[in-house]
Write an enzyme that holds these catalytic residues in place. Structure first.
Site, PDB file in Angstrom:
ATOM      1  N   ASP A  63      60.119  31.314  46.665  1.00 43.47           N
ATOM      2  CA  ASP A  63      60.065  30.296  47.712  1.00 43.47           C
ATOM      3  C   ASP A  63      61.392  29.574  47.877  1.00 43.47           C
ATOM      4  O   ASP A  63      62.269  29.600  47.004  1.00 43.47           O
ATOM      5  CB  ASP A  63      58.950  29.289  47.441  1.00 43.47           C
ATOM      6  CG  ASP A  63      59.144  28.511  46.149  1.00 43.47           C
ATOM      7  OD1 ASP A  63      59.554  29.117  45.148  1.00 43.47           O
ATOM      8  OD2 ASP A  63      58.875  27.285  46.138  1.00 43.47           O
ATOM      9  N   ASP A 117      69.751  29.555  45.918  1.00 40.38           N
ATOM     10  CA  ASP A 117      68.570  29.136  45.168  1.00 40.38           C
ATOM     11  C   ASP A 117      67.315  29.754  45.765  1.00 40.38           C
ATOM     12  O   ASP A 117      66.658  29.150  46.608  1.00 40.38           O
ATOM     13  CB  ASP A 117      68.483  27.608  45.198  1.00 40.38           C
ATOM     14  CG  ASP A 117      67.375  27.054  44.336  1.00 40.38           C
ATOM     15  OD1 ASP A 117      66.871  27.791  43.478  1.00 40.38           O
ATOM     16  OD2 ASP A 117      67.013  25.877  44.523  1.00 40.38           O
ATOM     17  N   GLU A 168      57.760  27.172  43.452  1.00 46.74           N
ATOM     18  CA  GLU A 168      58.567  26.481  42.448  1.00 46.74           C
ATOM     19  C   GLU A 168      59.175  25.207  42.993  1.00 46.74           C
ATOM     20  O   GLU A 168      59.429  24.259  42.235  1.00 46.74           O
ATOM     21  CB  GLU A 168      59.677  27.422  41.946  1.00 46.74           C
ATOM     22  CG  GLU A 168      60.451  26.911  40.752  1.00 46.74           C
ATOM     23  CD  GLU A 168      61.661  26.055  41.102  1.00 46.74           C
ATOM     24  OE1 GLU A 168      62.233  25.423  40.181  1.00 46.74           O
ATOM     25  OE2 GLU A 168      62.043  26.009  42.292  1.00 46.74           O
ATOM     26  N   GLU A 169      59.419  25.166  44.297  1.00 45.38           N
ATOM     27  CA  GLU A 169      60.155  24.046  44.898  1.00 45.38           C
ATOM     28  C   GLU A 169      59.283  22.850  45.240  1.00 45.38           C
ATOM     29  O   GLU A 169      59.755  21.893  45.849  1.00 45.38           O
ATOM     30  CB  GLU A 169      60.871  24.520  46.171  1.00 45.38           C
ATOM     31  CG  GLU A 169      61.906  25.627  45.963  1.00 45.38           C
ATOM     32  CD  GLU A 169      63.179  25.123  45.308  1.00 45.38           C
ATOM     33  OE1 GLU A 169      63.212  23.959  44.841  1.00 45.38           O
ATOM     34  OE2 GLU A 169      64.149  25.880  45.239  1.00 45.38           O
ATOM     35  N   GLU A 219      68.005  31.239  37.961  1.00 45.46           N
ATOM     36  CA  GLU A 219      68.394  30.015  38.674  1.00 45.46           C
ATOM     37  C   GLU A 219      69.901  30.020  38.939  1.00 45.46           C
ATOM     38  O   GLU A 219      70.673  30.625  38.187  1.00 45.46           O
ATOM     39  CB  GLU A 219      68.037  28.786  37.834  1.00 45.46           C
ATOM     40  CG  GLU A 219      66.553  28.498  37.721  1.00 45.46           C
ATOM     41  CD  GLU A 219      66.002  27.832  38.971  1.00 45.46           C
ATOM     42  OE1 GLU A 219      66.785  27.473  39.874  1.00 45.46           O
ATOM     43  OE2 GLU A 219      64.767  27.674  39.034  1.00 45.46           O
ATOM     44  N   HIS A 278      69.634  23.902  48.418  1.00 46.01           N
ATOM     45  CA  HIS A 278      68.907  23.002  49.328  1.00 46.01           C
ATOM     46  C   HIS A 278      69.791  22.417  50.434  1.00 46.01           C
ATOM     47  O   HIS A 278      69.335  21.546  51.168  1.00 46.01           O
ATOM     48  CB  HIS A 278      68.219  21.852  48.576  1.00 46.01           C
ATOM     49  CG  HIS A 278      67.300  22.306  47.487  1.00 46.01           C
ATOM     50  ND1 HIS A 278      66.584  21.418  46.702  1.00 46.01           N
ATOM     51  CD2 HIS A 278      66.965  23.543  47.042  1.00 46.01           C
ATOM     52  CE1 HIS A 278      65.857  22.095  45.823  1.00 46.01           C
ATOM     53  NE2 HIS A 278      66.076  23.393  46.007  1.00 46.01           N
TER      54      HIS A 278
END
Length: 357
Positions: free
Chosen positions: A71, A95, A130-131, A159, A333
């Site tokens: 995700d 990410d 996960e986010e 990661e 992000h």
């Protein structure tokens, strides 16, 4: 859609990025990953929700887990992906779809049916959510429902780490300090007891707090205790009768969650402190043979992971875990998120060398 896992890893990264997979909407990408992995000889493939797990069963003396989330955060007008100057731009490039692409290409190109060609049995985990809130985390769900799928001697979370090894992770604790007062008209403030004014002493304690630094396996974790939100007030002419200060404690992995709670309560003694959220940290685990071998393969000096990642879930299971991926965590992000193509290539080469004999 069809994923060609044997494509050059930069091209595969772009294909993964171009499938939108904002948290909660990973099904299309999980379908494609599952379909591609089931076509590879030597793999058992299982699925739970939008988490896909593939495993070799060669009977080798150790097992390495390569894990990554499918995700991304919500889009910011940054799809489809685009190439420019050796960089791939797009949501999730850093990410962490570049890391997932490396793992998937290795699944398709390593000699998975030849026990003499691999140093370890390997498990691939591609998971969802996960986010977002921990309650929705796909890896957490696998821990609860399929603990045996996660077995291994070392877990590598793909990661973004800029190609460095970030060992373990900090724990994180959020508490809410509630300060009571007495409501009154602000024109007659002496009749009330201003709850917001009482926050001053709480904030002073936090400002004066001396953060501890702890070195574990050569990795130094610095702690931090910070106010992250102050809430209070009823109206522009009312003395507030309640104020809430949210405090975040990032603690070194030598503390348990209970230790962290006790420490914060000690710092804020005399106040109403309620726990809002807690996730324990993960020790570096660098003394484990598989972890030591991975460090040797990279030729890099591991550093502490500042922040919380799913390595902590593996640590809770007694499985040493490290963070390693080609993306830059500072770009995660962001609207202009990107990954260097050369970094993806380098990450694939390093992991291939580590996994093969």
């Amino acid at each position: 859609m069809e994923l060609e896992l044997t494509a050059p890893v930069g091209k595969l990264t772009r294909a993964l990025v171009d499938v939108p997979s904002v948290s909660g909407d990973e099904a299309a990408l999980a379908d494609a990953v599952q379909h591609a992995l089931t076509r590879i000889a030597g793999l058992r493939v299982d699925r739970d929700g939008d988490a896909v797990v593939a495993r070799t069963s060669l009977g080798l003396p150790s097992r390495v887990v390569l894990a990554g989330h499918l995700d991304t955060v919500p889009l910011a007008d940054n799809l489809p992906a685009r190439l420019a100057g050796g960089r791939l731009y797009g949501c999730g490039t850093s990410d962490m779809k570049a890391g997932v692409a490396i793992a998937l290409r290795l699944a398709a190109t390593l000699p998975l049916t030849d026990p003499g060609a691999l140093r370890h049995d390997i498990t691939w985990i591609c998971y969802d959510n996960e986010e977002v809130a921990a309650a929705r985390n796909g890896l957490r769900r696998l821990v609860e429902r399929h603990r045996d799928w996660l077995d291994g001697d070392l877990a590598i979370l793909m990661e973004p780490t800029s190609g460095e090894i970030e060992a373990g992770c900090q724990g994180t604790l959020r508490v809410v300090v509630t300060l009571p007062g007495t409501r009154a008209h602000s024109a007659r403030s002496w009749l009330g007891d201003n709850a917001i004014h009482k926050a001053g002493e709480v904030l002073r304690r936090l400002a004066d707090y001396e953060a501890r630094s702890v070195t574990l396996d050569g990795c130094t974790y610095r702690e931090g205790l910070s106010a992250v939100r102050v809430e209070g007030g009823v109206a522009g002419n009312v003395i507030p009768d309640e104020c809430r200060v949210t405090v975040n404690f990032r603690f070194a992995p030598d503390r348990t969650g209970d230790d962290a709670i006790a420490h914060v309560r000690e710092v804020l003694a005399g106040y109403d402190v309620a726990v809002a959220d807690l996730a324990g940290g993960a020790p570096p685990g660098l003394a484990a043979p598989a972890a030591a071998a991975f460090v040797a393969a990279t030729g890099r000096i591991p550093v502490a992971k500042y922040g919380w990642t799913d390595v902590a879930r593996f640590a809770e299971l007694g499985i040493p875990a490290l963070n390693y991926g080609p993306g830059d965590p500072n770009l995660a992000h962001t609207r202009d998120e990107y990954v260097e193509l050369a970094a993806i290539d380098a990450g694939e080469r390093l992991l291939r060398d580590y996994l093969t004999s």
